[in-house]
Write a protein that holds these residues in place. Structure first.
Motif, PDB file in Angstrom:
ATOM      1  N   GLY A 146       8.381  59.595   7.085  1.00  0.00           N
ATOM      2  CA  GLY A 146       9.299  59.724   8.206  1.00  0.00           C
ATOM      3  C   GLY A 146      10.724  60.000   7.776  1.00  0.00           C
ATOM      4  O   GLY A 146      11.040  60.069   6.586  1.00  0.00           O
ATOM      5  N   PRO A 147      11.592  60.140   8.760  1.00  0.00           N
ATOM      6  CA  PRO A 147      13.000  60.421   8.499  1.00  0.00           C
ATOM      7  C   PRO A 147      13.678  59.386   7.591  1.00  0.00           C
ATOM      8  O   PRO A 147      14.547  59.755   6.806  1.00  0.00           O
ATOM      9  CB  PRO A 147      13.621  60.431   9.894  1.00  0.00           C
ATOM     10  CG  PRO A 147      12.495  60.797  10.803  1.00  0.00           C
ATOM     11  CD  PRO A 147      11.279  60.174  10.186  1.00  0.00           C
ATOM     12  N   ALA A 148      13.280  58.144   7.680  1.00  0.00           N
ATOM     13  CA  ALA A 148      13.875  57.114   6.810  1.00  0.00           C
ATOM     14  C   ALA A 148      13.507  57.343   5.348  1.00  0.00           C
ATOM     15  O   ALA A 148      14.252  56.963   4.448  1.00  0.00           O
ATOM     16  CB  ALA A 148      13.424  55.722   7.249  1.00  0.00           C
ATOM     17  N   ASP A 149      12.368  57.975   5.109  1.00  0.00           N
ATOM     18  CA  ASP A 149      11.911  58.254   3.742  1.00  0.00           C
ATOM     19  C   ASP A 149      12.548  59.513   3.165  1.00  0.00           C
ATOM     20  O   ASP A 149      12.637  59.664   1.948  1.00  0.00           O
ATOM     21  CB  ASP A 149      10.389  58.446   3.712  1.00  0.00           C
ATOM     22  CG  ASP A 149       9.623  57.258   4.244  1.00  0.00           C
ATOM     23  OD1 ASP A 149       9.972  56.120   3.874  1.00  0.00           O
ATOM     24  OD2 ASP A 149       8.680  57.475   5.034  1.00  0.00           O
ATOM     25  N   LEU A 150      12.962  60.428   4.046  1.00  0.00           N
ATOM     26  CA  LEU A 150      13.373  61.763   3.604  1.00  0.00           C
ATOM     27  C   LEU A 150      14.728  62.196   4.151  1.00  0.00           C
ATOM     28  O   LEU A 150      14.926  63.370   4.456  1.00  0.00           O
ATOM     29  CB  LEU A 150      12.299  62.787   4.009  1.00  0.00           C
ATOM     30  CG  LEU A 150      10.986  62.671   3.255  1.00  0.00           C
ATOM     31  CD1 LEU A 150       9.877  63.445   3.951  1.00  0.00           C
ATOM     32  CD2 LEU A 150      11.160  63.167   1.829  1.00  0.00           C
ATOM     33  N   GLY A 151      15.632  61.280   4.280  1.00  0.00           N
ATOM     34  CA  GLY A 151      16.982  61.646   4.697  1.00  0.00           C
ATOM     35  C   GLY A 151      17.034  62.362   6.029  1.00  0.00           C
ATOM     36  O   GLY A 151      17.762  63.343   6.177  1.00  0.00           O
ATOM     37  N   LYS A 153      14.414  63.856   7.597  1.00  0.00           N
ATOM     38  CA  LYS A 153      13.395  64.891   7.764  1.00  0.00           C
ATOM     39  C   LYS A 153      12.004  64.257   7.812  1.00  0.00           C
ATOM     40  O   LYS A 153      11.807  63.133   7.390  1.00  0.00           O
ATOM     41  CB  LYS A 153      13.490  65.897   6.617  1.00  0.00           C
ATOM     42  CG  LYS A 153      14.855  66.562   6.577  1.00  0.00           C
ATOM     43  CD  LYS A 153      14.964  67.582   5.489  1.00  0.00           C
ATOM     44  CE  LYS A 153      16.401  68.097   5.504  1.00  0.00           C
ATOM     45  NZ  LYS A 153      16.541  69.377   4.919  1.00  0.00           N
ATOM     46  N   HIS A 154      11.051  65.012   8.323  1.00  0.00           N
ATOM     47  CA  HIS A 154       9.663  64.578   8.359  1.00  0.00           C
ATOM     48  C   HIS A 154       8.903  65.238   7.214  1.00  0.00           C
ATOM     49  O   HIS A 154       9.235  66.347   6.789  1.00  0.00           O
ATOM     50  CB  HIS A 154       9.010  64.958   9.697  1.00  0.00           C
ATOM     51  CG  HIS A 154       9.566  64.182  10.843  1.00  0.00           C
ATOM     52  ND1 HIS A 154       9.087  62.954  11.196  1.00  0.00           N
ATOM     53  CD2 HIS A 154      10.569  64.470  11.701  1.00  0.00           C
ATOM     54  CE1 HIS A 154       9.776  62.507  12.229  1.00  0.00           C
ATOM     55  NE2 HIS A 154      10.690  63.403  12.559  1.00  0.00           N
ATOM     56  N   GLY A 155       7.871  64.561   6.730  1.00  0.00           N
ATOM     57  CA  GLY A 155       7.102  65.123   5.629  1.00  0.00           C
ATOM     58  C   GLY A 155       5.836  64.351   5.373  1.00  0.00           C
ATOM     59  O   GLY A 155       5.265  63.745   6.284  1.00  0.00           O
ATOM     60  N   THR A 156       5.427  64.351   4.121  1.00  0.00           N
ATOM     61  CA  THR A 156       4.161  63.749   3.698  1.00  0.00           C
ATOM     62  C   THR A 156       4.385  62.929   2.434  1.00  0.00           C
ATOM     63  O   THR A 156       5.128  63.340   1.543  1.00  0.00           O
ATOM     64  CB  THR A 156       3.118  64.862   3.396  1.00  0.00           C
ATOM     65  OG1 THR A 156       2.973  65.682   4.559  1.00  0.00           O
ATOM     66  CG2 THR A 156       1.769  64.281   3.005  1.00  0.00           C
ATOM     67  N   TRP A 157       3.720  61.775   2.386  1.00  0.00           N
ATOM     68  CA  TRP A 157       3.677  60.988   1.149  1.00  0.00           C
ATOM     69  C   TRP A 157       2.520  61.480   0.303  1.00  0.00           C
ATOM     70  O   TRP A 157       1.438  61.807   0.820  1.00  0.00           O
ATOM     71  CB  TRP A 157       3.460  59.498   1.449  1.00  0.00           C
ATOM     72  CG  TRP A 157       4.712  58.775   1.761  1.00  0.00           C
ATOM     73  CD1 TRP A 157       5.158  58.382   2.988  1.00  0.00           C
ATOM     74  CD2 TRP A 157       5.701  58.336   0.817  1.00  0.00           C
ATOM     75  NE1 TRP A 157       6.371  57.738   2.874  1.00  0.00           N
ATOM     76  CE2 TRP A 157       6.725  57.689   1.562  1.00  0.00           C
ATOM     77  CE3 TRP A 157       5.837  58.434  -0.561  1.00  0.00           C
ATOM     78  CZ2 TRP A 157       7.856  57.143   0.946  1.00  0.00           C
ATOM     79  CZ3 TRP A 157       6.948  57.891  -1.172  1.00  0.00           C
ATOM     80  CH2 TRP A 157       7.946  57.251  -0.418  1.00  0.00           C
ATOM     81  N   TYR A 158       2.737  61.520  -1.014  1.00  0.00           N
ATOM     82  CA  TYR A 158       1.718  61.872  -1.998  1.00  0.00           C
ATOM     83  C   TYR A 158       1.598  60.717  -2.981  1.00  0.00           C
ATOM     84  O   TYR A 158       2.530  59.950  -3.164  1.00  0.00           O
ATOM     85  CB  TYR A 158       2.106  63.145  -2.767  1.00  0.00           C
ATOM     86  CG  TYR A 158       1.973  64.388  -1.944  1.00  0.00           C
ATOM     87  CD1 TYR A 158       0.879  65.227  -2.118  1.00  0.00           C
ATOM     88  CD2 TYR A 158       2.914  64.735  -0.991  1.00  0.00           C
ATOM     89  CE1 TYR A 158       0.746  66.383  -1.361  1.00  0.00           C
ATOM     90  CE2 TYR A 158       2.788  65.878  -0.227  1.00  0.00           C
ATOM     91  CZ  TYR A 158       1.701  66.695  -0.422  1.00  0.00           C
ATOM     92  OH  TYR A 158       1.561  67.826   0.332  1.00  0.00           O
ATOM     93  N   ARG A 159       0.438  60.655  -3.643  1.00  0.00           N
ATOM     94  CA  ARG A 159       0.190  59.577  -4.604  1.00  0.00           C
ATOM     95  C   ARG A 159      -0.638  60.115  -5.770  1.00  0.00           C
ATOM     96  O   ARG A 159      -1.496  60.974  -5.589  1.00  0.00           O
ATOM     97  CB  ARG A 159      -0.579  58.458  -3.896  1.00  0.00           C
ATOM     98  CG  ARG A 159      -0.931  57.328  -4.809  1.00  0.00           C
ATOM     99  CD  ARG A 159      -1.760  56.296  -4.094  1.00  0.00           C
ATOM    100  NE  ARG A 159      -2.216  55.360  -5.088  1.00  0.00           N
ATOM    101  CZ  ARG A 159      -2.688  54.184  -4.836  1.00  0.00           C
ATOM    102  NH1 ARG A 159      -2.797  53.782  -3.604  1.00  0.00           N
ATOM    103  NH2 ARG A 159      -3.063  53.395  -5.801  1.00  0.00           N
ATOM    104  N   ARG A 160      -0.352  59.565  -6.948  1.00  0.00           N
ATOM    105  CA  ARG A 160      -1.174  59.872  -8.124  1.00  0.00           C
ATOM    106  C   ARG A 160      -1.474  58.579  -8.849  1.00  0.00           C
ATOM    107  O   ARG A 160      -0.571  57.807  -9.178  1.00  0.00           O
ATOM    108  CB  ARG A 160      -0.470  60.831  -9.069  1.00  0.00           C
ATOM    109  CG  ARG A 160      -1.332  61.062 -10.325  1.00  0.00           C
ATOM    110  CD  ARG A 160      -0.902  62.185 -11.169  1.00  0.00           C
ATOM    111  NE  ARG A 160      -1.656  62.138 -12.420  1.00  0.00           N
ATOM    112  CZ  ARG A 160      -1.468  62.947 -13.430  1.00  0.00           C
ATOM    113  NH1 ARG A 160      -0.566  63.900 -13.347  1.00  0.00           N
ATOM    114  NH2 ARG A 160      -2.170  62.817 -14.526  1.00  0.00           N
ATOM    115  N   ASP A 161      -2.758  58.375  -9.114  1.00  0.00           N
ATOM    116  CA  ASP A 161      -3.217  57.244  -9.912  1.00  0.00           C
ATOM    117  C   ASP A 161      -3.138  57.679 -11.369  1.00  0.00           C
ATOM    118  O   ASP A 161      -3.847  58.592 -11.791  1.00  0.00           O
ATOM    119  CB  ASP A 161      -4.647  56.873  -9.520  1.00  0.00           C
ATOM    120  CG  ASP A 161      -5.195  55.682 -10.284  1.00  0.00           C
ATOM    121  OD1 ASP A 161      -4.600  55.291 -11.321  1.00  0.00           O
ATOM    122  OD2 ASP A 161      -6.222  55.144  -9.865  1.00  0.00           O
TER     123      ASP A 161
END
Length: 176
Positions: A146-151, A153-161
């Protein structure tokens, strides 16, 4: 050949030059840092070094042979084996696989150097290049950012193990 280095006080002038030279380019896909960032750069840079010294974050610069900064690669909020990855590369090296290769390098060193087993990264919808970097580096989408995560803007979280063995990396990735 560029080298990924842990951020040190002597990098300040090169980091400032990198940020100023690429400010408009970065603002096209991520929120602008604002004038206050540049007006108080020395104080902010010193605060980053203090956070790094405290073990809260780990900041890196990709340094060219001439000492200029080609990119910044940061591990934020190191806690319980997890960190948030943030990165930006100079416009003149964008699209050449530099970000992908450096994110892969950081993924390889993070378990031993920082005790990490998971990296997360949020990417704005209007930043397709960064989404490509993450997917080519083995990150998977996990949900909305969400906007709180991206200044704002809207977007997507990604993850890598980082504990999973990754498929062999192709030399040509990122060079298309």
């Amino acid at each position: 050949m560029p080298e990924l280095k842990r951020l040190h006080a002597h990098h300040a002038p090169a980091v400032l030059a990198f940020e100023l030279a690429n400010r408009a380019y970065f603002a096209a896909s991520v929120s602008d840092r604002g004038d206050a960032f540049f007006d108080h750069f020395t104080d902010r840079f010193d605060a980053l070094l203090a956070e790094q010294e405290a073990g809260v974050c780990a900041f890196h610069v990709l340094v060219a042979e001439d000492g200029s900064v080609l990119g910044r690669f940061n591990l934020l909020d190191l806690e319980d084996g997890t960190a948030v990855l943030g990165y930006r590369v100079a416009q003149h090296v964008a699209g050449r696989g530099v970000a992908t290769a450096t994110v892969r390098d950081l993924c390889r060193l993070a378990p031993d150097r920082y005790g990490l087993h998971t990296l997360r990264a949020a990417v704005a919808h209007q930043n397709p290049a960064s989404r490509k970097v993450l997917t080519r580096a083995g990150f998977l989408p996990t949900g909305p950012a969400g906007p709180a995560d991206l200044g704002g803007k809207h977007g997507t979280w990604y993850r890598r193990d980082l504990t999973l063995l990754q498929a062999p990396e192709r030399e040509d990735d990122g060079h298309r």
